[in-house]
Design an enzyme around this catalytic site. Structure first.
Site, PDB file in Angstrom:
ATOM      1  CB  THR A  27      -0.937   0.006   1.219  1.00 25.89           C
ATOM      2  OG1 THR A  27      -1.756  -1.166   1.203  1.00 25.89           O
ATOM      3  CG2 THR A  27      -1.829   1.240   1.204  1.00 25.89           C
ATOM      4  CD1 TRP A  65      -1.199   0.899  -6.265  1.00 32.59           C
ATOM      5  CD2 TRP A  65      -1.872   2.658  -5.049  1.00 32.59           C
ATOM      6  NE1 TRP A  65      -2.260   1.488  -6.923  1.00 32.59           N
ATOM      7  CE2 TRP A  65      -2.689   2.564  -6.196  1.00 32.59           C
ATOM      8  CE3 TRP A  65      -2.107   3.683  -4.139  1.00 32.59           C
ATOM      9  CZ2 TRP A  65      -3.715   3.462  -6.452  1.00 32.59           C
ATOM     10  CZ3 TRP A  65      -3.133   4.577  -4.394  1.00 32.59           C
ATOM     11  CH2 TRP A  65      -3.927   4.456  -5.539  1.00 32.59           C
ATOM     12  CG  HIS A  66      -0.591   5.733  -1.458  1.00 34.51           C
ATOM     13  ND1 HIS A  66      -1.046   4.536  -0.943  1.00 34.51           N
ATOM     14  CD2 HIS A  66      -1.676   6.536  -1.532  1.00 34.51           C
ATOM     15  CE1 HIS A  66      -2.340   4.627  -0.712  1.00 34.51           C
ATOM     16  NE2 HIS A  66      -2.756   5.824  -1.055  1.00 34.51           N
ATOM     17  N   GLY A  67       3.496   5.830  -3.887  1.00 30.38           N
ATOM     18  CA  GLY A  67       4.551   6.650  -4.458  1.00 30.38           C
ATOM     19  C   GLY A  67       5.933   6.050  -4.321  1.00 30.38           C
ATOM     20  CG  PHE A 121      -1.145   8.669  -5.773  1.00 30.52           C
ATOM     21  CD1 PHE A 121       0.201   8.653  -5.480  1.00 30.52           C
ATOM     22  CD2 PHE A 121      -1.982   9.421  -4.997  1.00 30.52           C
ATOM     23  CE1 PHE A 121       0.711   9.363  -4.416  1.00 30.52           C
ATOM     24  CE2 PHE A 121      -1.491  10.140  -3.922  1.00 30.52           C
ATOM     25  CZ  PHE A 121      -0.139  10.108  -3.635  1.00 30.52           C
TER      26      PHE A 121
END
Length: 473
Positions: A320, A323-325, A473
């Site tokens: 997670t 995934w965000h950056g 994103f």
């Protein structure tokens, strides 16, 4: 193209809506038109980005067909599923994480490898996960394969939820492709929902962004006093919520205008009594995606060994964060959520009925600190900002800048706090149910919505600050 832009509000959306309804009852033509409009929407500004998305559509369409064809041959179907994941994640890695990976290798190994200057396609994380979920569902037989490539393309590229979600499962809208019904009620509710989201974005998120961006920059330049640091963290906490939930409201509203119904993506997360509950209420579609495609396949909480439960939570929250950056701040942010959710799970904090106010304060405190990490450019800035929040660096407590920001933006701060809890929703429900059918409601409610829209437009025409966090994103 931003939803909160004059081009979208007065050119793109009216033209698309009018043309769509002129096509009458031919859903095949309507779907083709929506596909063309969605590709145009995505290509606006950076036309070559659309080629990446078309490649993703073609590959996942073919992967799903092959899996369906070899359904009886599990080894082949499983191989294609693995190839699907590797291909999709590989494309995502190249565009989003390659530069970060090379930079990290350079720093750790003291090398000087060339870092490619790759521009991140807008919304690539969202449409990649959506495309993967379609193929995985076909493999699991949770959804039927779609033989028409145009329908797969529309599912992945549909402009209301393309840029920042919600992440929609194909099974959710498969039947709606040909059997949805457009009604005046849906159009009315969708329009009100869209304008509500627009108000969240333009009036609250954008003004909170001014406070947060200035204070975080001041912290980078010279450091800030404790009151400013807390004000900046609270402003960003409100900004990211109204920015993202506002976009989700606009996406859901736009879907209704075209007859589609999307799932809710937010449920007042800041009233949560634990970090676990917060993540049941925040970005629901992403949490559901990781739960269905990562957490449950690993065994979820059903495994008897506590070590495996911790492993499963660790994997989910590490992914997670990633995934965000592509930055260590996102990884630390993900790991922080993992630590607190694990503690709550094993100590039963999220199930304690007593001390609800204290639990809510604890949750907001942790979430607020996590957002500081999330917002910071790197770990050094995050550490400096958090230390300033507690006065550790000796910068003092009060500043004239604190008073200036409070005076200029107090109305938006108060509005942000009020609308982040269900108070406004309950008042609205009371008015609607108590005065159903009254002239005051029938005239007053549209007047309020129209006024809100005109206020938003006036802000946009003045060229006010209009960033959008989740474009990254």
């Amino acid at each position: 193209m931003l939803f909160s832009s004059i081009v979208f509000l007065f050119y793109f959306l009216p033209i698309v809506l009018v043309t769509y309804y002129l096509l009458r009852k031919s859903y095949r033509l309507k779907n083709i038109f929506l596909l063309v409009a969605s590709l145009f929407f995505y290509a606006w500004g950076e036309p070559w980005f659309v080629l990446i998305m078309i490649l993703s559509i073609m590959l996942n369409y073919i992967f799903a067909l092959i899996i369906d064809k070899y359904r009886d041959k599990k080894s082949i179907a499983r191989l294609i599923l693995i190839l699907t994941c590797v291909t999709n994640l590989g494309i995502l890695f190249v565009f989003k994480y390659l530069g970060f990976t090379i930079r990290t290798i350079n720093e750790m190994a003291r090398l000087n490898l060339s870092i490619p200057n790759i521009i991140l396609p807008i919304g690539i994380s969202f449409f990649t996960f959506q495309a993967m979920s379609y193929v995985i569902d076909v493999y699991r037989e949770d959804g039927k394969v779609q033989k028409n490539p145009l329908y797969v393309a529309l599912y992945i590229s549909f402009f209301p939820q393309l840029i920042a979600g919600p992440i929609v499962r194909y099974s959710t809208i498969a039947d709606q492709m040909d059997n949805r019904k457009e009604t005046w009620q849906k159009i009315s509710i969708g329009t009100c929902r869209f304008i509500t989201g627009l108000g969240k974005k333009v009036l609250i998120a954008n003004n909170m962004a001014i406070i947060a961006d200035r204070i975080f920059q001041m912290n980078t330049d010279a450091g800030v006093v404790a009151s400013l640091a807390w004000l900046g963290s609270i402003a960003y906490t409100l900004q990211i919520f109204f920015d993202f939930s506002g976009y989700s409201d606009m996406a859901i509203g736009l879907g209704l205008m075209f007859g589609f119904k999307f799932e809710e993506n937010f449920n007042y997360p800041y009233i949560s009594k634990s970090v676990t509950e917060f993540w049941r209420r925040w970005h629901i579609s992403l949490g559901t995606w990781f739960k269905d495609y990562v957490y449950f396949p690993l065994g979820g909480s059903r495994v008897s060994n506590k070590d495996k439960i911790i492993r499963n939570l660790f994997v989910v929250w590490m992914l997670t964060g990633i995934w965000h950056g592509a930055e260590w701040t996102f990884i630390l942010w993900g790991l922080s959520n993992f630590v607190f959710i694990s503690m709550e799970k094993f100590f039963g904090i999220d199930r304690m009925e007593k001390h609800k106010i204290l639990r809510n304060i604890y949750t907001l405190f942790i979430i607020n600190l996590n957002w500081v990490i999330f917002r910071s450019k790197n770990l050094i800035e995050a550490r400096k900002f958090i230390l300033n929040m507690f006065g550790v660096l000796g910068n003092g407590f009060w500043s004239d800048y604190t008073l200036m920001f409070l005076k200029e933006y107090s109305l938006f701060l108060i509005g942000g706090i009020i609308f982040s809890i269900p108070l406004a929703k309950r008042i609205n429900k009371f008015i609607v149910e108590g005065r159903r059918g009254s002239i005051l409601l029938e005239v007053g409610y549209p007047f309020v919505v129209i006024t809100l829209f005109l206020i938003c437009v006036s802000y946009l025409t003045k060229g006010t600050y209009n960033p959008f966090i989740y474009f990254n994103f």
